[in-house]
Write an enzyme that holds these catalytic residues in place. Structure first.
Site, mmCIF file in Angstrom:
data_model
loop_
_atom_site.group_PDB
_atom_site.id
_atom_site.type_symbol
_atom_site.label_atom_id
_atom_site.label_comp_id
_atom_site.label_asym_id
_atom_site.label_seq_id
_atom_site.Cartn_x
_atom_site.Cartn_y
_atom_site.Cartn_z
ATOM 1 N N ARG A 176 0.813 -1.659 -0.225
ATOM 2 C CA ARG A 176 0.108 -0.057 -0.193
ATOM 3 C C ARG A 176 0.689 0.848 -0.119
ATOM 4 O O ARG A 176 0.443 2.169 0.538
ATOM 5 C CB ARG A 176 -1.318 0.090 0.921
ATOM 6 C CG ARG A 176 -1.836 -1.212 1.633
ATOM 7 C CD ARG A 176 -2.846 -1.012 0.018
ATOM 8 N NE ARG A 176 -2.662 -2.167 -1.000
ATOM 9 C CZ ARG A 176 -2.374 -2.962 -0.800
ATOM 10 N NH1 ARG A 176 -3.227 -3.983 0.137
ATOM 11 N NH2 ARG A 176 -2.302 -3.786 -1.838
ATOM 12 N N CYS A 224 -10.402 -1.411 2.713
ATOM 13 C CA CYS A 224 -9.772 -1.290 4.171
ATOM 14 C C CYS A 224 -9.511 0.004 4.854
ATOM 15 O O CYS A 224 -8.643 0.863 3.856
ATOM 16 C CB CYS A 224 -8.924 -2.507 4.393
ATOM 17 S SG CYS A 224 -9.188 -4.424 3.637
ATOM 18 N N GLU A 300 -4.845 2.663 6.787
ATOM 19 C CA GLU A 300 -4.869 2.123 5.532
ATOM 20 C C GLU A 300 -5.418 3.280 4.549
ATOM 21 O O GLU A 300 -4.950 4.361 3.715
ATOM 22 C CB GLU A 300 -5.776 1.519 4.072
ATOM 23 C CG GLU A 300 -4.750 0.939 3.585
ATOM 24 C CD GLU A 300 -5.336 -0.305 2.555
ATOM 25 O OE1 GLU A 300 -4.949 -1.778 3.420
ATOM 26 O OE2 GLU A 300 -5.762 -0.376 1.837
HETATM 27 C C1 LIG Z 1 -15.602 -0.557 -1.886
HETATM 28 C C2 LIG Z 1 -13.560 -0.407 -1.642
HETATM 29 C C3 LIG Z 1 -12.851 -1.034 -2.402
HETATM 30 C C4 LIG Z 1 -11.672 -1.197 -2.581
HETATM 31 N N1 LIG Z 1 -10.507 -2.085 -1.957
HETATM 32 C C5 LIG Z 1 -9.733 -2.222 -2.639
HETATM 33 C C6 LIG Z 1 -8.866 -3.544 -2.828
HETATM 34 O O1 LIG Z 1 -9.384 -4.776 -2.967
HETATM 35 N N2 LIG Z 1 -7.432 -3.137 -2.491
HETATM 36 C C7 LIG Z 1 -6.819 -1.841 -2.367
HETATM 37 O O2 LIG Z 1 -5.664 -1.454 -2.112
HETATM 38 N N3 LIG Z 1 -7.642 -0.612 -2.450
HETATM 39 C C8 LIG Z 1 -9.131 -0.826 -2.061
HETATM 40 N N4 LIG Z 1 -9.429 0.359 -2.675
HETATM 41 C C9 LIG Z 1 -9.239 1.217 -1.478
HETATM 42 C C10 LIG Z 1 -8.900 2.835 -2.994
HETATM 43 O O3 LIG Z 1 -9.648 1.854 -4.173
HETATM 44 C C11 LIG Z 1 -7.924 2.159 -2.788
HETATM 45 O O4 LIG Z 1 -6.753 2.803 -2.305
HETATM 46 C C12 LIG Z 1 -7.629 3.284 -4.323
HETATM 47 O O5 LIG Z 1 -6.385 3.375 -5.094
HETATM 48 C C13 LIG Z 1 -7.660 4.240 -4.099
HETATM 49 O O6 LIG Z 1 -6.992 5.356 -5.323
HETATM 50 P P1 LIG Z 1 -7.955 6.776 -6.053
HETATM 51 O O7 LIG Z 1 -8.007 7.640 -6.688
HETATM 52 O O8 LIG Z 1 -9.746 6.696 -5.045
HETATM 53 O O9 LIG Z 1 -7.861 7.630 -3.928
HETATM 54 P P2 LIG Z 1 -7.938 8.997 -3.217
HETATM 55 O O10 LIG Z 1 -9.046 7.982 -2.391
HETATM 56 O O11 LIG Z 1 -8.472 10.012 -3.835
HETATM 57 O O12 LIG Z 1 -6.294 9.094 -3.068
HETATM 58 C C14 LIG Z 1 -6.137 8.762 -2.432
HETATM 59 C C15 LIG Z 1 -4.175 9.019 -1.688
HETATM 60 O O13 LIG Z 1 -3.804 9.025 -3.481
HETATM 61 C C16 LIG Z 1 -3.379 10.608 -3.409
HETATM 62 N N5 LIG Z 1 -3.698 10.392 -5.023
HETATM 63 C C17 LIG Z 1 -4.533 10.164 -5.158
HETATM 64 N N6 LIG Z 1 -4.718 10.562 -7.111
HETATM 65 C C18 LIG Z 1 -2.928 11.073 -7.840
HETATM 66 C C19 LIG Z 1 -2.342 11.766 -7.874
HETATM 67 N N7 LIG Z 1 -2.391 12.028 -9.307
HETATM 68 N N8 LIG Z 1 -0.916 12.086 -8.124
HETATM 69 C C20 LIG Z 1 -0.608 11.719 -6.215
HETATM 70 N N9 LIG Z 1 -1.491 11.629 -5.309
HETATM 71 C C21 LIG Z 1 -2.670 10.891 -5.879
HETATM 72 C C22 LIG Z 1 -4.313 11.824 -2.783
HETATM 73 O O14 LIG Z 1 -3.313 13.140 -2.277
HETATM 74 C C23 LIG Z 1 -4.582 10.107 -1.502
HETATM 75 O O15 LIG Z 1 -3.219 10.471 -0.285
HETATM 76 C C24 LIG Z 1 -11.396 0.218 -1.870
HETATM 77 C C25 LIG Z 1 -12.380 0.765 -1.695
HETATM 78 C C26 LIG Z 1 -13.663 1.146 -2.005
HETATM 79 C C27 LIG Z 1 -14.564 2.090 -1.860
#
Ligand SMILES: Cc1cc2nc3c(=O)[nH]c(=O)nc-3n(C[C@H](O)[C@H](O)[C@H](O)COP(=O)(O)OP(=O)(O)OC[C@H]3O[C@@H](n4cnc5c(N)ncnc54)[C@H](O)[C@@H]3O)c2cc1C
Length: 311
Positions: A176, A224, A300
């Protein structure tokens, strides 16, 4: 907020913008300033100016791993929703099969696209919401692998506003997290492999079905909540969900936030929940797991609060 930071740039700027409501939790406060740059050049200029002026800068992805405090956030929040940041380009020549995806591209849609084309490499991301940038930042993944397994290179903007591309050999994708030092991820190139499209579609379906059977995907959550901590005796990671369950916390509720009864490492929210409900529940879980198992949980989920440094 000095408008001089962005008034001459090709950006859409919104003050007092809804932020928490746009995340997967659907709760939390507003951004003092939300900026959507329309060009990479103007984004690099903005990043440089934020650094020089000491303005906090945060990057919003899909909001799938984010909890925004009820009082909202200060500084500048960048959203990469403009078309230039959502582009996907394929390079298929002979043995070469790569895809360059910009950071604002939706990962589930991208996965559907490559699956339709019979290109294998990112099926391990089935059922994981987020944008390409957020998926890379978090090195999202699970039982079937992580995004780092398929990355050929990542392009970022440094604090000073320079564009840099790191080949996979310079990147470390760990549980992660990655070693990317820069504030903004702009794009990533993925190695893909042509395969039988039907078999690939079945594989993606199988991974999605596995996730659906074990996680409350239909509820509002941020996936998570805690990282799986390392047991100091065995030096192996212990599932945080198991520890939370063993501490008797399944179904524990504070206000509109509850520990999922399906998967104890998911905090799910009901309409009317506040970010503060989730934060109080986080604190309670940490304390109870420490009392019960002697292990310290780390979130996380990324938490954004006012007057804390971004990213
Ligand atoms: C139903 C559900 C299921 C999930 N299952 C999983 C799973 O199985 N495995 C898993 O690992 N995660 C899971 N997640 C968590 C999530 O999907 C991941 O962490 C994903 O990577 C988040 O991406 P995001 O674009 O939504 O980031 P955000 O939530 O918008 O941001 C997360 C972090 O990334 C940073 N960030 C975002 N974009 C950029 C960029 N372009 N440049 C620099 N920093 C950036 C943000 O500043 C923040 O620190 C789940 C979430 C949900 C809601």
């Amino acid at each position: 907020m000095p408008a001089a930071l962005f008034s001459d740039l090709d950006v859409q700027a919104t003050t007092d913008a809804p932020l928490g409501a746009t995340t997967w939790y659907g709760i939390g406060g507003r951004a003092d300033l939300l900026i959507k740059p329309n060009t990479i050049e103007d984004l690099t200029t903005l990043v440089k100016r934020c650094d020089r002026s000491g303005t906090p800068l945060r990057v919003l992805g899909g909001g799938a791993n984010l909890l925004v405090a009820d009082e909202g956030v200060d500084g500048i929040v960048i959203s990469l929703d403009s078309p230039v940041f959502r582009e996907i380009k394929y390079n298929r020549q002979g043995e070469i099969n790569t895809m360059r995806a910009y950071a604002g591209a939706d990962m589930p849609k991208t996965l559907m696209d490559v699956t339709r084309q019979g290109l294998a490499g990112i099926s391990q991301l089935a059922g994981i919401p987020g944008q390409v940038g957020g998926i890379i930042k978090m090195n999202a993944g699970g039982t079937y692998g992580c995004v780092g397994d398929a990355v050929a290179s990542v392009t970022c903007i440094t604090k000073r506003g320079e564009l840099v591309t790191y080949p996979a050999s310079e990147l470390r994708f760990e549980y992660r997290k990655t070693n990317i030092p820069d504030p903004v991820i702009v794009a990533a190139t993925f190695n893909l492999e042509p395969t039988d499209p039907i078999a690939l579609r079945d594989k993606v379906k199988e991974i999605f079905a596995f996730k659906k059977s074990t996680q409350p995907l239909a509820d509002s959550s941020a996936g998570c909540t805690f990282k799986n901590p390392i047991n100091p005796v065995t030096e192996e990671r212990v599932p945080a969900g198991k520890l939370i369950d063993e501490a008797g916390l399944k179904g524990q509720t504070i206000g509109g936030a509850s520990v999922s009864t399906q998967h104890a490492n998911f905090i799910v929210t009901q309409p009317g929940a506040t970010a503060d409900d989730v934060m109080q529940l986080l604190a309670l879980i940490k304390q109870r797991v420490f009392d019960h198992a002697g292990l310290e949980l780390q979130t996380e989920v990324v938490i954004w609060k006012r007057e804390e440094e971004g990213i």
